[in-house]
Design an enzyme around this catalytic site. Structure first.
Site, PDB file in Angstrom:
ATOM      1  N   ASP A  52       0.868  -1.174   0.000  1.00 41.70           N
ATOM      2  CA  ASP A  52       0.000   0.000   0.000  1.00 41.70           C
ATOM      3  C   ASP A  52       0.911   1.233   0.000  1.00 41.70           C
ATOM      4  O   ASP A  52       2.128   1.135   0.152  1.00 41.70           O
ATOM      5  CB  ASP A  52      -0.971  -0.017   1.192  1.00 41.70           C
ATOM      6  CG  ASP A  52      -2.206   0.856   0.904  1.00 41.70           C
ATOM      7  OD1 ASP A  52      -2.151   1.691  -0.027  1.00 41.70           O
ATOM      8  OD2 ASP A  52      -3.230   0.730   1.610  1.00 41.70           O
ATOM      9  N   TRP A  53       0.311   2.383  -0.181  1.00 38.90           N
ATOM     10  CA  TRP A  53       1.082   3.626  -0.355  1.00 38.90           C
ATOM     11  C   TRP A  53       2.039   3.838   0.827  1.00 38.90           C
ATOM     12  O   TRP A  53       1.600   4.095   1.960  1.00 38.90           O
ATOM     13  CB  TRP A  53       0.108   4.807  -0.458  1.00 38.90           C
ATOM     14  CG  TRP A  53       0.761   6.131  -0.663  1.00 38.90           C
ATOM     15  CD1 TRP A  53       1.597   6.778   0.197  1.00 38.90           C
ATOM     16  CD2 TRP A  53       0.636   6.984  -1.805  1.00 38.90           C
ATOM     17  NE1 TRP A  53       1.991   7.975  -0.318  1.00 38.90           N
ATOM     18  CE2 TRP A  53       1.416   8.130  -1.558  1.00 38.90           C
ATOM     19  CE3 TRP A  53      -0.068   6.888  -3.006  1.00 38.90           C
ATOM     20  CZ2 TRP A  53       1.515   9.184  -2.467  1.00 38.90           C
ATOM     21  CZ3 TRP A  53       0.031   7.935  -3.906  1.00 38.90           C
ATOM     22  CH2 TRP A  53       0.815   9.061  -3.643  1.00 38.90           C
TER      23      TRP A  53
END
Ligand code: BGC
Length: 738
Positions: free
Chosen positions: A281-282
């Site tokens: 994820d980011w």
């Protein structure tokens, strides 16, 4: 002719095998040509918000990396002009490996569809698949190859704002919707045409169970619950061929998902033999440091790659440290080769090596982003997503002869809120507000009187204009709810009551004595006890997207007969959270509100919710009768056929979602009172009856035992057919003998 069919099948599968083999062979030979830095480059993903347009230091930095083969994928670069420009930069690199362009296309790219939770309320898998397909067609036309959807996280806690992105609380419904969305985005075969894109099952795993509903928090649960409740939709997505997985920001039982070897290597790439790749994820790789799981970015890179995170979104951990980790022999280069080969395989499957500009066609972009059919489908999806919660004295549908309608509330003319959270491009000129929808529906003789009443979240209490409007009307329609920024990522709330003064506004309007129809728009189940008690009718309209106003007007005037059912439980109060229809008898079962002393109950709240999972009304009514089984005992892999008659007993044509629930009465692990195991959505004319059939097999009687083996134990099972989880119409028992 018959003779040729097997030969033909053989030829087709040989061709498919040859193509697969040739991709594997092409990936292998490409990897042999790659330097260590080029391989690591494939694992690096940047967000390209600033990669086009006027030069900034960040832009120069990213473009240099792209030109030197140090980037494998970009997110947030979209539109043919920009993707073409950036792909051209990538093709200037030594090996000319094309980039993958990704974006969060969660509920539509150009045409905004209902939020995913709303679509789940349709229980219409075909429609959900079609909505995802249109989102994919528009995305692909705009140069994208990959969406970070579907989110398949089960959630039973509406304090968590991301509940809007998923399919609700149920394992079976969630798994079916996960499959439908993957097929919708990807089509039957990845890269077969340029109308489909890669999907991404996220967030692996159990992110929907963050403690106390607070986003990014820890997740702590038994392995049993993980396997029984949170993993199945991911497995369904993997089985449907989802191209990628994304891990999550949370921990799972003490280990951050991004550094979680058990999840990514043992389960996903091990037991499930998953061949796609995992994107972080980011920035979730660099977040291993603040979690206190890694000492620094280099240590985070070591833990993430070891655990099976293939692509690094916006941490630059692999770019900066993986080469050293390999040279220092802390990471085996085979791990890198495996990650690169997974990513390159998808680029080959998408046809990008044959034509890196395959998804860059301005004519297609112009055509698909203005395709009027997409709006029609969005309207139909919005209609199907609406749930009718209350309809006292059949006040709905409204008759066309209604003379004066007061339309009151902060969401009557709102457009941006109806788009909801998580949209790539907001364009309110394309949104039909409730007011617009009503205005184009009513006849010339009907008058609308509008009053805002109050803001969504403000504390003012001058309701005089709203009360005047109500007094002068035959009926009042109120549009109340959340603003688009109140649900979604990092939008956790401890108070999920209707915000601001809206419920007080409702009470003031209701006090005029006029019939009041309340439309609730939100990204999550809200609490609205007074409205539930006193409103004449309630429509739950979530955030329905660009066609919201038309779809709601269609329902209000009976041009569409509502058919949605709740995919998630609506609580009475926050104190009940987390909540779902999955309940256990306990050792001290309570018989109801008058039976609470030393019983599993609250002294200040009911155990039951405001509205149960699976609940939703129609303008017609249905009866269930004549339950039959073709046998009552099964053993081994035998199957049992159940049938009953469903009759439309009302005056309108309508659809019913019939729900099959099962309870294992005694087992080696305590089982819930009911679990959804099947459903069908049936359209019937007024007066029409239909024989409905379900097949029950061993798998539907199975569960994870103490050793986490999927097993069915001999014994008695209750079989229930319901119109909702708390509205069982027919029931019987069967026996599994061995
Ligand atoms: C979200 C993901 C999303 C990613 C990229 C993160 O903050 O958790 O769901 O795909 O951003 O935009």
């Amino acid at each position: 002719m018959l003779f040729y069919i097997p030969v033909l099948c053989l030829l087709i599968s040989a061709a498919a095998f040859a193509q697969k083999k040739s991709i594997a062979a092409r990936v292998d030979s490409l990897i042999k040509l790659m330097t260590l830095e080029e391989k690591i480059g494939q694992l690096n993903q940047y967000s390209g918000r600033e990669v086009t347009g006027p030069a900034t230091p960040r832009q120069t930095y990213m473009l240099n990396d792209i030109r030197s083969g140090k980037v494998g994928s970009m997110l947030n670069v979209h539109g043919v002009k920009d993707t073409r420009e950036i792909q051209t930069a990538a093709l200037q690199s030594r090996l000319k490996i094309p980039l993958l362009f990704a974006m969060d296309v969660i509920h539509g790219y150009r045409t905004v569809f209902p939020i995913p939770l709303a679509e789940a309320a349709s229980w219409d898998l075909e429609a959900i698949q079609q909505a995802s397909h249109i989102a994919a067609t528009e995305s692909a036309a705009a140069g994208l190859h990959w969406t970070f959807a579907p989110m398949v996280d089960i959630s039973r806690d509406p304090r968590w704002g991301r509940i809007m992105e998923g399919a609700g609380e149920d394992v079976f419904l969630g798994s079916e919707i996960a499959k439908a969305r993957v097929l919708g985005f990807q089509g039957d075969k990845l890269g077969e045409n340029t109308e489909s894109i890669m999907a991404c099952a996220k967030h692996f795993a159990a992110y929907g169970a963050v403690t106390a509903g607070r986003d990014y928090n820890v997740v702590d649960m038994s392995n049993h619950t993980l396997w029984e409740t949170y993993l199945p939709p991911f497995k369904a997505a993997a089985d449907a061929g989802v191209a990628t997985f994304m891990n999550s920001f949370s921990t799972v039982n003490g280990i951050p998902a991004t550094g979680n070897r058990y999840l990514q290597r043992t389960i996903l790439k091990g037991k499930w033999n998953y061949k796609g790749f995992v994107v972080s994820d980011w920035g979730s790789i660099k977040e291993l440091v603040p979690w206190g799981y890694a000492t620094d970015l280099k240590n985070a890179a070591l833990k993430a790659i070891t655990a099976g995170s293939d692509m690094d979104m916006e941490s630059e951990a692999y770019k900066k440290h993986l080469a050293d980790l390999i040279k220092e022999k802390k990471v085996n280069e085979n791990l890198l080769n495996d990650a690169v080969s997974r990513i390159l395989t998808k680029k080959f499957e998408m046809g990008l090596f044959d034509d890196p500009y395959r998804y860059c066609n301005e004519d297609i972009e112009r055509r698909e982003l203005n395709n009027p059919q997409h709006r029609q489908v969005a309207r139909s999806m919005a209609q199907k997503s609406i749930v009718l919660l209350k309809n006292k004295n059949k006040i709905l549908p409204l008759t066309p002869s209604t003379k004066t309608i007061a339309v009151i509330g902060p969401l009557v003319k709102s457009k941006r809120d109806l788009e909801g959270a998580w949209i790539p491009i907001s364009d309110t000129t394309r949104v039909i507000s409730l007011y617009d929808g009503l205005d184009s529906k009513i006849s010339k003789e009907t008058k609308l009187i509008y009053a805002k009443g109050c803001g969504i979240n403000d504390s003012t209490a001058d309701f005089s204009a709203a009360m005047d409007a109500a007094k002068n009307a035959d009926v009042v329609i109120m549009a109340l709810g959340e603003s688009y920024s109140m649900s979604g990522e990092s939008k956790s709330r401890t108070n999920i009551h209707l915000p601001g003064n809206q419920e007080t506004l409702f009470e003031a309007v209701k006090a005029t004595g006029k019939p009041v129809v309340v439309i609730l728009m939100a990204g999550r189940p809200l609490i609205f006890n007074k409205i539930a008690e006193k409103a004449d009718a309630i429509i739950y309209a979530w955030w329905l997207g660009a066609e919201a106003g038309n779809a709601i007007a269609d329902v209000l005037f009976g041009d569409y007969n509502p058919s949605g059912k709740l995919p998630v439980t609506f609580p009475n109060s926050e104190g009940q959270l987390p909540i779902s229809y999955i309940q256990y008898n306990t050792g001290k079962p309570s018989k109801g509100p008058n039976d609470i002393r030393y019983k599993s109950a609250y002294i200040d709240e009911l155990n039951t919710p405001q509205y149960a999972f699976g609940y939703g009304l129609s303008y017609t009514s249905f009866s269930y009768s004549d339950l039959k089984l073709n046998r009552t005992n099964i053993s081994g892999d035998e199957k049992l056929e159940l049938s009953f008659t469903l009759t439309n007993t009302g005056e309108r044509k309508g659809e019913e979602v019939v729900q099959l629930y099962i309870q294992d009465l005694v087992a080696s692990v305590v089982r819930p009172l009911k679990e959804l195991k099947g459903f069908q959505k049936i359209m019937l004319d007024s007066g029409q009856s239909k024989n409905i059939r379900f097949t029950i097999d061993r798998d539907m009687l199975s569960f994870y035992n103490e050793e986490l083996q999927w097993t069915a134990e001999p014994g008695d099972f209750k079989i229930m057919i319901g119109a909702a989880s708390d509205d069982i119409k027919l029931q019987t028992e069967i026996k599994l003998t061995r």
